[in-house]
Design a protein around this motif. Structure first.
Motif, PDB file in Angstrom:
ATOM      1  N   TYR A   4      28.527  -5.836 -28.123  1.00  0.00           N
ATOM      2  CA  TYR A   4      29.809  -6.458 -28.438  1.00  0.00           C
ATOM      3  C   TYR A   4      30.288  -7.414 -27.345  1.00  0.00           C
ATOM      4  CZ  TYR A   4      30.170  -2.963 -32.151  1.00  0.00           C
ATOM      5  OH  TYR A   4      29.949  -2.194 -33.265  1.00  0.00           O
ATOM      6  N   LEU A   5      29.647  -7.400 -26.174  1.00  0.00           N
ATOM      7  CA  LEU A   5      29.917  -8.347 -25.099  1.00  0.00           C
ATOM      8  C   LEU A   5      28.583  -8.836 -24.547  1.00  0.00           C
ATOM      9  CD1 LEU A   5      32.738  -6.624 -22.960  1.00  0.00           C
ATOM     10  CD2 LEU A   5      33.026  -8.439 -24.651  1.00  0.00           C
ATOM     11  N   VAL A   6      28.587  -9.991 -23.901  1.00  0.00           N
ATOM     12  CA  VAL A   6      27.382 -10.487 -23.242  1.00  0.00           C
ATOM     13  C   VAL A   6      27.401 -10.036 -21.778  1.00  0.00           C
ATOM     14  CG1 VAL A   6      27.220 -12.494 -24.744  1.00  0.00           C
ATOM     15  CG2 VAL A   6      28.411 -12.690 -22.555  1.00  0.00           C
ATOM     16  N   PRO A   7      26.238  -9.858 -21.168  1.00  0.00           N
ATOM     17  CA  PRO A   7      26.215  -9.521 -19.741  1.00  0.00           C
ATOM     18  C   PRO A   7      26.571 -10.724 -18.887  1.00  0.00           C
ATOM     19  CG  PRO A   7      23.984  -9.802 -20.578  1.00  0.00           C
ATOM     20  CD  PRO A   7      24.900  -9.891 -21.771  1.00  0.00           C
ATOM     21  N   VAL A   8      27.064 -10.467 -17.685  1.00  0.00           N
ATOM     22  CA  VAL A   8      27.356 -11.534 -16.734  1.00  0.00           C
ATOM     23  C   VAL A   8      26.310 -11.474 -15.629  1.00  0.00           C
ATOM     24  CG1 VAL A   8      29.002 -10.090 -15.467  1.00  0.00           C
ATOM     25  CG2 VAL A   8      29.106 -12.568 -15.232  1.00  0.00           C
ATOM     26  N   MET A  27      39.816 -12.088 -14.779  1.00  0.00           N
ATOM     27  CA  MET A  27      39.198 -13.413 -14.664  1.00  0.00           C
ATOM     28  C   MET A  27      37.769 -13.399 -15.200  1.00  0.00           C
ATOM     29  SD  MET A  27      40.729 -15.032 -11.095  1.00  0.00           S
ATOM     30  CE  MET A  27      40.367 -13.638 -10.016  1.00  0.00           C
ATOM     31  N   ILE A  28      36.972 -12.439 -14.791  1.00  0.00           N
ATOM     32  CA  ILE A  28      35.584 -12.376 -15.264  1.00  0.00           C
ATOM     33  C   ILE A  28      35.537 -12.122 -16.771  1.00  0.00           C
ATOM     34  CG2 ILE A  28      33.426 -11.055 -15.125  1.00  0.00           C
ATOM     35  CD1 ILE A  28      33.887 -10.702 -12.181  1.00  0.00           C
ATOM     36  N   GLY A  29      36.526 -11.407 -17.264  1.00  0.00           N
ATOM     37  CA  GLY A  29      36.562 -11.111 -18.693  1.00  0.00           C
ATOM     38  C   GLY A  29      36.643 -12.324 -19.587  1.00  0.00           C
ATOM     39  N   ARG A  30      37.054 -13.476 -19.032  1.00  0.00           N
ATOM     40  CA  ARG A  30      37.187 -14.684 -19.856  1.00  0.00           C
ATOM     41  C   ARG A  30      35.843 -15.150 -20.414  1.00  0.00           C
ATOM     42  NH1 ARG A  30      40.850 -13.322 -21.671  1.00  0.00           N
ATOM     43  NH2 ARG A  30      40.791 -11.544 -20.286  1.00  0.00           N
ATOM     44  N   GLY A  40      32.504  -4.913  -5.660  1.00  0.00           N
ATOM     45  CA  GLY A  40      31.323  -4.326  -6.276  1.00  0.00           C
ATOM     46  C   GLY A  40      31.104  -4.849  -7.682  1.00  0.00           C
ATOM     47  N   PRO A  41      30.063  -4.362  -8.373  1.00  0.00           N
ATOM     48  CA  PRO A  41      29.802  -4.799  -9.748  1.00  0.00           C
ATOM     49  C   PRO A  41      31.003  -4.548 -10.641  1.00  0.00           C
ATOM     50  CG  PRO A  41      27.957  -3.530  -8.897  1.00  0.00           C
ATOM     51  CD  PRO A  41      29.061  -3.394  -7.898  1.00  0.00           C
ATOM     52  N   VAL A  42      31.242  -5.467 -11.567  1.00  0.00           N
ATOM     53  CA  VAL A  42      32.461  -5.414 -12.366  1.00  0.00           C
ATOM     54  C   VAL A  42      32.535  -4.147 -13.205  1.00  0.00           C
ATOM     55  CG1 VAL A  42      31.437  -6.730 -14.276  1.00  0.00           C
ATOM     56  CG2 VAL A  42      33.918  -6.756 -13.931  1.00  0.00           C
ATOM     57  N   ASP A  43      31.390  -3.579 -13.585  1.00  0.00           N
ATOM     58  CA  ASP A  43      31.429  -2.379 -14.424  1.00  0.00           C
ATOM     59  C   ASP A  43      31.647  -1.100 -13.626  1.00  0.00           C
ATOM     60  OD1 ASP A  43      28.740  -3.055 -13.493  1.00  0.00           O
ATOM     61  OD2 ASP A  43      28.111  -1.218 -14.503  1.00  0.00           O
ATOM     62  N   LEU A  44      31.660  -1.195 -12.285  1.00  0.00           N
ATOM     63  CA  LEU A  44      31.864  -0.002 -11.461  1.00  0.00           C
ATOM     64  C   LEU A  44      33.169  -0.046 -10.677  1.00  0.00           C
ATOM     65  CD1 LEU A  44      28.290   0.638  -9.981  1.00  0.00           C
ATOM     66  CD2 LEU A  44      29.366   1.665 -11.997  1.00  0.00           C
ATOM     67  N   ILE A  45      34.006  -1.028 -10.949  1.00  0.00           N
ATOM     68  CA  ILE A  45      35.257  -1.152 -10.205  1.00  0.00           C
ATOM     69  C   ILE A  45      36.165   0.029 -10.494  1.00  0.00           C
ATOM     70  CG2 ILE A  45      37.396  -2.494 -10.021  1.00  0.00           C
ATOM     71  CD1 ILE A  45      35.722  -4.998 -10.332  1.00  0.00           C
ATOM     72  N   GLU A  46      36.688   0.623  -9.434  1.00  0.00           N
ATOM     73  CA  GLU A  46      37.605   1.743  -9.544  1.00  0.00           C
ATOM     74  C   GLU A  46      39.025   1.299  -9.175  1.00  0.00           C
ATOM     75  OE1 GLU A  46      37.232   4.908 -10.549  1.00  0.00           O
ATOM     76  OE2 GLU A  46      35.179   4.456 -11.163  1.00  0.00           O
ATOM     77  N   MET A  50      30.420 -19.857 -18.307  1.00  0.00           N
ATOM     78  CA  MET A  50      30.318 -19.897 -16.846  1.00  0.00           C
ATOM     79  C   MET A  50      31.705 -19.738 -16.246  1.00  0.00           C
ATOM     80  SD  MET A  50      28.443 -22.591 -14.247  1.00  0.00           S
ATOM     81  CE  MET A  50      29.736 -23.784 -13.929  1.00  0.00           C
ATOM     82  N   ILE A  51      31.783 -18.920 -15.217  1.00  0.00           N
ATOM     83  CA  ILE A  51      33.029 -18.733 -14.490  1.00  0.00           C
ATOM     84  C   ILE A  51      32.782 -19.026 -13.023  1.00  0.00           C
ATOM     85  CG2 ILE A  51      32.596 -16.249 -14.287  1.00  0.00           C
ATOM     86  CD1 ILE A  51      35.652 -15.886 -14.204  1.00  0.00           C
ATOM     87  N   VAL A  52      33.678 -19.799 -12.433  1.00  0.00           N
ATOM     88  CA  VAL A  52      33.568 -20.179 -11.023  1.00  0.00           C
ATOM     89  C   VAL A  52      34.698 -19.486 -10.262  1.00  0.00           C
ATOM     90  CG1 VAL A  52      33.630 -22.070  -9.367  1.00  0.00           C
ATOM     91  CG2 VAL A  52      32.517 -22.390 -11.595  1.00  0.00           C
ATOM     92  N   GLY A  53      34.336 -18.622  -9.328  1.00  0.00           N
ATOM     93  CA  GLY A  53      35.322 -17.900  -8.535  1.00  0.00           C
ATOM     94  C   GLY A  53      35.589 -18.593  -7.219  1.00  0.00           C
ATOM     95  N   LEU A  54      36.717 -19.284  -7.135  1.00  0.00           N
ATOM     96  CA  LEU A  54      37.163 -19.900  -5.885  1.00  0.00           C
ATOM     97  C   LEU A  54      38.543 -19.353  -5.505  1.00  0.00           C
ATOM     98  CD1 LEU A  54      36.053 -23.621  -6.266  1.00  0.00           C
ATOM     99  CD2 LEU A  54      35.603 -22.158  -4.291  1.00  0.00           C
TER     100      LEU A  54
END
Length: 531
Positions: free
Chosen positions: A192-196, A331-334, A360-366, A315-319
């Protein structure tokens, strides 16, 4: 009313009704980006009205865009739903609608005017602060005073706040439990989502030394730090994004937005700017252009983090460095949504802000711990092992002077860390030396032996447990590591306690290499190699 829900959406609804039946208080549906919170809410509203045709329901959020989207989802599900909108930004004030969609900014003084309320749904409920003097607190207090039996459900993919911790913890918590949770990795695995993904290009920009305001980096200082690097970053991500269709770029300030647009123009790439001051008409034009493909890039400050649905973005650019894990996920969720019509299979993260190294990886953020819930950071004197506050530069016991940590400012490059924990791959790094310290246990836990392995660019820590009160499994694993590190067979017997361990550290040999898993800011040592 007919709608085929995804299995997890139906389960979320069922579990939430069960939670309300079995518990007092207010639950949260923890549903990540792309889970379809608006669909879940629409289905719950429809079900509530089926059970009680006279039910009065409020859907409240902080954003007029979300009000529009959620209202439209309900009408798609239920064409003749008795729904209205109350929002000054949308120029609609249908305050007596049985199902009312509203912004808190417009409604917070209207608790007595709206009358009876049976159920409140709060979208993006992490925007609610615990502080007393807020619009949310004013409205919720007064609506509960008018409606003694009102129930409330929160919806968020990040149910915590910077500096406050989880929304469900603490005596002043407004919410009292998680009724259902669906994670980013769950939706990626279910298709249901694409990997980043990320590309290995170097290290992140240094943010140490920047002041913090309200728990996050001071925007003025951060803006200057980012602006110095924009030209280099733009040249880099233009090359990496050549085969990417639509880009989201996040920066700290309007000045940064303008600089990014100017630099992209030099590469013949048009870029739109979206800020909190962008009109609704202009914002809609830009987002529609991104969906159609007529606009390739949009750079944003302080917006486009919620209530934005552009599935084509890949594509997402983190600045925009941030200490807020919730803001990072938003932000990454966009760029995680599916877009079958464009053939999108994944999304690329160009991490110039150190997001992955920090969080850390977005799927492990606490969720972050609330302020004051942990011990102040400390360090050990290398000469006498005295534990002192991190800011102390002269040991009060032996007089040792801690060296200043002066580092050359690293060159800005996108992060090479894995965006998802499942993408991280082990790497081997050479070891030049190692150091031993007694690491003080926290909250009553036993001390451990901290071994720091020094490589050319980074240090790696391993903690060994020898205290008799330590976990038996941890002591067994630590004993095995000690035996492997021993110089001679006579040294292989593990220490019986921490005092013995510290006395016997000269018996251990420096390894040749380590195999580490570079996940977030604390890489995991998988193997220690001696040849």
């Amino acid at each position: 009313m007919s709608l085929v829900l995804r299995p997890y959406q139906q389960e979320a609804i069922d579990r939430t009704w069960e939670w309300l039946q079995d518990n007092d208080g207010c639950p949260i549906v923890d549903a990540c980006v792309g889970a379809g919170k608006s669909i879940i809410m629409a289905a719950m509203m429809a079900q509530a009205c089926e059970c009680d045709p006279d039910a009065r329901i409020l859907m409240i959020t902080h954003s007029s865009q979300l009000v529009q989207q959620n209202h439209a989802k309900l009408l798609n599900l239920w064409n003749d739903a008795p729904a209205g909108i109350y929002s000054a930004a949308l120029k609609r004030k249908e305050i007596f609608a049985p199902i009312l969609f509203a912004t808190i900014q417009s409604l917070y003084k209207k608790a007595y005017d709206i009358g009876r309320v049976d159920l409140i749904l709060v979208d993006e409920c992490h925007t609610i602060s615990r502080k007393d003097k807020t619009m949310w607190h004013t409205f919720l207090t007064e609506v509960a005073r008018v409606n003694k039996g009102v129930r409330m459900i929160g919806f968020s993919g990040t149910p915590w706040r910077l500096g406050e911790g989880r929304l469900t913890e603490g005596q002043d918590a407004i919410f009292h439990g998680i009724s259902y949770r669906i994670s980013i990795m769950d939706l990626i695995k279910s298709g249901y989502l694409v990997p980043v993904t990320t590309q290995a290009t170097g290290i992140r920009v240094e943010t140490r030394g920047l002041k913090k305001t309200g728990g996050d980096f001071n925007i003025g200082q951060l803006s200057h730090a980012v602006d110095d690097r924009i030209e280099e970053a733009v040249s880099d991500f233009v090359e990496r994004g050549r085969n990417r269709r639509t880009w989201f770029i996040f920066v700290p300030s309007v000045e940064n937005c303008q600089h990014v647009r100017e630099c992209l123009a030099k590469h013949d790439i048009a870029c739109e700017i979206v800020t909190a001051d962008t009109t609704e008409t202009e914002r809609t034009r830009i987002l529609n252009g991104m969906r159609s493909g007529s606009i390739r890039a949009a750079v944003s400050v302080g917006t486009l983090t919620t209530g934005v649905d552009v599935p084509q973005a890949d594509m997402i650019v983190g600045l925009r460095p941030t200490t807020s894990s919730a803001l990072l996920i938003q932000m990454i969720g966009r760029v995680l949504r599916l877009s079958p019509e464009t053939g999108k299979t994944d999304a690329l993260l160009c991490d110039y802000a150190g997001w992955l190294a920090t969080h850390g990886p977005v799927d492990l953020i606490e969720p972050p711990r609330p302020k004051g819930s942990g011990d102040a950071p400390k360090k050990n004197c290398p000469e006498c092992e005295t534990l002192v506050p991190i800011h102390v530069m002269d040991c009060p016991t032996c007089g040792y002077v801690f060296p200043e940590n002066v580092q050359e400012k690293p060159k800005l490059r996108a992060s090479d860390l894995a965006a998802l924990s499942t993408d991280a791959k082990p790497v081997r790094v050479p070891v030049h030396n190692m150091r031993f310290r007694r690491n003080a246990g926290k909250n009553g836990k036993p001390d451990t032996l901290r071994i720091t392995f020094h490589s050319q660019f980074q240090d790696f820590d391993k903690f060994l447990a020898f205290d008799p009160q330590s976990n038996p499994w941890a002591r067994k694993q630590s004993g095995k590591i000690w035996s492997d590190m021993a110089f001679l067979p006579v040294h292989k017997t593990p220490p019986a306690d921490m005092d013995e361990a510290m006395a016997r550290t000269p018996e251990l040999r420096v390894p040749h290499e380590l195999t580490v898993l570079p996940v977030g800011k604390y890489p995991d040592i998988k193997e220690i190699h001696y040849e």
